[in-house]
Design a protein around this motif. Structure first.
Motif, short mmCIF file in Angstrom:
data_model
loop_
_atom_site.label_atom_id
_atom_site.label_comp_id
_atom_site.label_asym_id
_atom_site.label_seq_id
_atom_site.Cartn_x
_atom_site.Cartn_y
_atom_site.Cartn_z
N THR A 139 0.90 -1.23 0.04
CA THR A 139 -0.09 0.09 -0.14
C THR A 139 0.72 1.27 0.11
O THR A 139 0.47 2.28 0.07
CB THR A 139 -0.84 0.04 1.23
OG1 THR A 139 -0.15 -0.21 2.45
CG2 THR A 139 -1.85 -1.13 1.32
N ILE B 266 -1.14 1.63 -5.15
CA ILE B 266 -2.03 2.31 -4.36
C ILE B 266 -3.32 2.39 -5.27
O ILE B 266 -4.51 2.30 -4.83
CB ILE B 266 -1.36 3.65 -4.10
CG1 ILE B 266 -0.44 3.57 -3.10
CG2 ILE B 266 -2.58 4.76 -3.86
CD1 ILE B 266 0.53 4.81 -2.61
N GLU B 267 -3.29 2.75 -6.42
CA GLU B 267 -4.44 2.89 -7.41
C GLU B 267 -5.46 1.68 -7.44
O GLU B 267 -6.62 1.69 -7.51
CB GLU B 267 -4.19 3.27 -8.69
CG GLU B 267 -3.43 4.93 -8.60
CD GLU B 267 -4.20 5.90 -7.84
OE1 GLU B 267 -5.32 6.04 -7.93
OE2 GLU B 267 -3.41 6.54 -6.92
N TYR C 43 -5.48 -0.66 -5.06
CA TYR C 43 -6.22 -0.83 -3.51
C TYR C 43 -7.34 0.16 -3.50
O TYR C 43 -8.55 -0.16 -3.06
CB TYR C 43 -5.18 -0.31 -2.43
CG TYR C 43 -4.07 -1.69 -2.13
CD1 TYR C 43 -4.47 -2.83 -1.86
CD2 TYR C 43 -2.84 -1.43 -2.59
CE1 TYR C 43 -3.50 -3.75 -1.47
CE2 TYR C 43 -1.81 -2.33 -2.36
CZ TYR C 43 -2.26 -3.75 -2.04
OH TYR C 43 -1.35 -4.58 -1.97
N ARG C 44 -7.13 1.29 -4.19
CA ARG C 44 -8.16 2.32 -4.10
C ARG C 44 -9.20 1.76 -4.95
O ARG C 44 -10.50 1.91 -4.76
CB ARG C 44 -7.65 3.73 -4.82
CG ARG C 44 -8.76 4.84 -4.56
CD ARG C 44 -8.25 5.98 -5.49
NE ARG C 44 -6.76 6.43 -5.30
CZ ARG C 44 -6.48 7.18 -4.22
NH1 ARG C 44 -7.37 7.49 -3.29
NH2 ARG C 44 -5.04 7.62 -3.87
N ASP C 45 -8.97 1.33 -6.22
CA ASP C 45 -10.04 0.95 -7.18
C ASP C 45 -11.00 -0.16 -6.35
O ASP C 45 -11.92 -0.24 -6.54
CB ASP C 45 -9.52 0.09 -8.34
CG ASP C 45 -8.93 1.13 -9.34
OD1 ASP C 45 -9.25 2.49 -9.19
OD2 ASP C 45 -8.64 0.67 -10.46
N LYS D 13 -13.33 1.54 -4.30
CA LYS D 13 -14.36 2.08 -5.06
C LYS D 13 -15.22 1.23 -5.45
O LYS D 13 -16.51 1.29 -5.58
CB LYS D 13 -13.72 2.62 -6.31
CG LYS D 13 -12.96 4.19 -5.84
CD LYS D 13 -12.25 4.94 -7.10
CE LYS D 13 -12.27 6.10 -7.28
NZ LYS D 13 -11.24 6.54 -8.28
N HIS E 190 -3.12 1.88 3.98
CA HIS E 190 -4.29 1.68 3.30
C HIS E 190 -5.36 2.35 3.86
O HIS E 190 -6.44 2.37 3.45
CB HIS E 190 -4.43 -0.04 3.82
CG HIS E 190 -5.19 -0.62 2.59
ND1 HIS E 190 -5.33 -2.09 2.73
CD2 HIS E 190 -5.70 -0.28 1.64
CE1 HIS E 190 -6.00 -2.26 1.59
NE2 HIS E 190 -6.44 -1.30 0.76
N ILE F 149 -6.00 5.55 2.42
CA ILE F 149 -6.63 5.38 0.94
C ILE F 149 -8.12 5.57 1.13
O ILE F 149 -8.95 6.12 0.47
CB ILE F 149 -5.83 4.23 0.23
CG1 ILE F 149 -4.81 4.23 0.17
CG2 ILE F 149 -6.91 4.25 -1.09
CD1 ILE F 149 -3.82 3.00 -0.70
N ALA F 150 -8.55 4.70 2.09
CA ALA F 150 -9.98 4.38 2.41
C ALA F 150 -10.63 5.74 3.02
O ALA F 150 -11.77 6.23 2.48
CB ALA F 150 -10.17 3.48 3.43
N GLN G 216 -9.56 8.73 2.01
CA GLN G 216 -9.68 9.59 0.86
C GLN G 216 -10.90 8.94 -0.12
O GLN G 216 -11.27 10.19 -0.81
CB GLN G 216 -8.35 9.38 -0.04
CG GLN G 216 -7.03 9.93 0.43
CD GLN G 216 -5.65 9.60 -0.08
OE1 GLN G 216 -5.92 8.65 -1.11
NE2 GLN G 216 -4.74 9.83 0.57
N GLU G 217 -11.38 8.05 0.09
CA GLU G 217 -12.38 7.19 -0.61
C GLU G 217 -13.70 7.90 -0.12
O GLU G 217 -14.61 7.18 -0.28
CB GLU G 217 -12.06 6.10 -0.99
CG GLU G 217 -11.08 5.91 -2.18
CD GLU G 217 -11.14 6.71 -3.23
OE1 GLU G 217 -12.14 7.01 -3.98
OE2 GLU G 217 -10.07 7.41 -3.60
#
Ligand code: ZN
Length: 685
Positions: A273, A453-454, A456-458, A461, A481, A484-485, A487-488
């Motif tokens: 991550t 990272i992108e 994990y983000r996907d 999402k 990690h 990222i969550a 941010q989402e």
């Protein structure tokens, strides 16, 4: 992790062996300093071994807020017995609701660096406590850190193992290769689930389903668990490869379908991550192998992880393209390949594979060898070939070696790989590494099996979970990690970074981390046997400081030494090179006997002797070996025997005892002595 003491008493150590200065022996070290030095050694050993304590030794049973075992409130519990530290090793999650529980993954930790230890597994004291609730083990994929502990743990519970067809093939493989016999009556029950048809199975109150994901081993899946509280998804290990070699992409349509229905919590792996961007597709490295094979002057050797069957397929394809034969080596790799070919996961045109034994008789330009050893592991096929220790193949000038992996982080493998590459280049072998592919004039040779990272983000999402729990990583990786969550748009109160053993209580509107269950690490040696952490502590201490045993034989009546003191030194100093010190040491021992033996009881004498010896040796050498005093007291038969109620002697005299009884007694004495030795840190205070 090598924890070094802060005030290293050895930093300014004189040459070993009791060097004297002009004023005679070094008598400037206080007794307290010597004792403190020894205490530090013991603490160091403890600390090293204590990274891996089992549940009983780590005392977490006694913590006040212990979770209630017979909790049948309508709450969902999620507990990591492993996988919540140490870079995501010995992964193991418990999902529990009222009278039902399942375990997701059951891995081992191959990163344990302790003498004689092969790997660690999760302590399952908690599973023992909820044994009657257990409905099965569900395995996300066939890597050892997700299933390697099954042969140790599964037989205790006798429930089935669920996984994809390839994963179940791996489970059967590790059971059949396991070194120790299974307990009587144990039968491995496996259920291969079809991840493509979205097959669902009922396990107690839960429904489970597998979803295909891309990773570095075939048959990798996410696990969906529908519970009475809501839906959980455990991602397993994954990347989102848009163009995998086997065309088996992550089943994104199914993930989106489930997301539409609603997902209560996403438990997502956290290995990489911290890596920005996206992990390149496996297909980006295919051409590199074709190109290297095109130009290599002689034989080609490719080092890989033993379970990376898609990569094996890629190399087989390149070899077939160039009309070359392929030989395999490395026991684990051959075993997994056989299973993969049998189940149709690797496809090889007839006549392509040749046995490694016959590789030497083929023309050099016709040979490709795929083998283990990409991490420079001692005893791996590639290292043995590079050192000339291999039965059939020795590497030579104009051979080409391709290392199709990168060093596993935090393991020290990079040094092993470097040493192997040194050996290879010295021999005139052409070496291609992923890290140096630009200067080696080739293409990239490795892509990670984990996302960046992108990706994990996907995943977040796509799944759109209400709650988010990062799993399978250390605190730091999970923290990134979590970011990222956040941010989402997942609220902070709906995210938890939990440690092993901590209990997440989940209802449909609240996540609470509350209480802790017993957890820890159990250590396993090369044979598959469990090793006590007490034994490991001893080994660490012995390895660091060595051992000195002094054996004194004393006349009970006169208190005089009957023989010259016997000194046994192992891993401390070489006695023959240190005669002066040893003579002084014997003199000190004689003096100690004369001054103290008759004045105190035997136990006290031994304790004093140990301190005395520790002090003397530290003073002379600034080292603190384990000291074992052995005092044999001879004589004393004339002493009055204590009598029991019937007027019989309660203890036989030496003459009345059989040799067996004497031996037994000696054994007991040694056991007591060992116990004192183990308790020495407590005794030093
Ligand atoms: Zn994996």
């Amino acid at each position: 992790m090598n924890e070094k003491r802060q005030n290293n008493p050895r930093a300014n150590r004189p040459k070993q062996g009791g060097q004297k200065n002009d004023n005679g022996p070094l008598h400037n070290v206080s007794r307290g300093a010597a004792i403190r030095a020894q205490k530090r050694s013991v603490q160091d050993a403890n600390r090293k071994a204590s990274q891996y304590l089992d549940a009983a030794s780590s005392n977490n049973n006694e913590q006040p807020r212990r979770a209630n075992v017979i909790d049948d409130s309508p709450r969902l519990k999620i507990i990591g017995l492993g996988g919540m530290d140490g870079g995501g090793s010995k992964n193991m999650l418990v999902i529990e609701y009222q009278n039902d529980a399942i375990v997701i993954d059951c891995g081992n930790d191959l990163g344990v660096d302790l003498p004689g230890i092969n790997y660690g597994i999760a302590d399952t004291t908690y599973l023992d406590q909820i044994k009657s609730k257990l409905r099965g083990f569900v395995i996300t994929h066939g890597h050892l850190d997700h299933m390697g502990a099954l042969p140790h743990i599964l037989p205790k519970y006798g429930v089935p193992v669920y996984g994809s067809r390839f994963t179940i093939g791996r489970v059967e493989e590790i059971f059949s290769n396991f070194g120790l016999p299974m307990p009587d009556g144990f039968e491995l029950k496996t259920v291969a689930m079809n991840e493509d048809t979205h097959e669902r199975l009922k396990l107690g109150e839960f429904f489970i389903e597998l979803i295909r994901v891309t990773h570095s081993i075939p048959g990798s899946t996410m696990v969906v668990v529908d519970t009475p509280v809501g839906r959980l998804i455990n991602t397993g290990d994954f990347r989102l490869d848009p163009n995998p070699l086997d065309h088996e992409r992550t089943d994104i349509p199914r993930i989106e379908e489930l997301a539409k229905e609603g997902v209560l919590a996403l438990l997502s792996e956290s290995t990489t991550t911290e890596r920005p961007g996206r992990t390149p597709s496996e297909s980006t490295i295919e051409q590199s192998f074709i190109d290297i094979m095109e130009h290599a002057p002689g034989r080609i050797f490719v080092g890989l992880f033993s379970t990376n069957m898609n990569r094996v397929q890629m190399i087989v394809n390149a070899a077939v393209h160039h009309n070359k034969k392929v030989a395999m080596d490395g026991r684990s790799m051959v075993s997994t390949l056989e299973m993969a070919v049998r189940n149709g996961f690797v496809k090889v045109p007839k006549g392509t594979f040749v046995p490694i034994a016959s590789a030497a008789s083929l023309k050099d330009e016709d040979v490709v060898v795929v083998c283990t050893g990409s991490q420079g592991e001692p005893n791996s096929a590639l290292v043995r070939m590079s050192m000339g220790d291999h039965k059939f193949v020795h590497l030579k000038e104009q051979d080409t070696v391709i290392l199709s992996s990168t060093p596993i982080p935090y393991t020290g493998n990079d040094a092993l790989i470097r040493a192997m590459v040194d050996d290879l280049l010295r021999k005139g072998v052409h070496v291609h590494r992923h890290e140096t592919y630009v200067v080696d004039n080739g293409g990239p040779l490795h892509v990670s099996g984990h996302g960046s990272i992108e990706e994990y983000r996907d995943m977040i999402k796509m799944v759109k979970p209400k709650f988010f729990v990062p799993i399978y990583g250390d605190f730091t990786a999970k923290k990134y990690h979590m970011d990222i969550a956040l941010q989402e748009g997942i609220p902070r109160t709906n995210i938890a970074n939990v440690e092993n053993g901590q209990v997440i209580n989940l209802t449909n509107d609240k996540l609470v981390v509350e209480g802790e269950v017993p957890h820890g690490t159990v250590l396993v040696d090369q044979t598959g046997a469990i090793v006590s952490s007490v034994v490991v502590k001893d080994r660490v201490l012995l390895a660091e400081e060595g051992l000195v045993a002094v054996v004194l034989t004393i006349d009970k009546k006169t208190g005089a030494l009957l023989t010259s003191p016997d000194i046994i030194s192992r891993g401390f100093i070489y006695m023959k090179d240190n005669e002066e010190l040893m003579n002084a040491f014997r003199g000190e021992l004689r003096r100690a006997v004369i001054q103290r033996f008759k004045r105190v009881d035997l136990d006290r004498f031994k304790a004093e002797l140990k301190d005395y010896v520790t002090h003397f040796l530290y003073e002379q050498t600034q080292r603190s070996p384990i000291v074992i005093p052995v005092v044999n007291v001879i004589g004393g038969r004339t002493e009055k025997q204590p009598l029991d109620a019937a007027g019989q002697p309660t203890e036989k005299t030496l003459a009345q005892k059989s040799p067996e009884e004497i031996a037994l007694e000696q054994q007991r004495r040694f056991a007591a002595m060992r116990q004192r030795l183990l308790n020495q840190d407590a005794r030093l205070d």
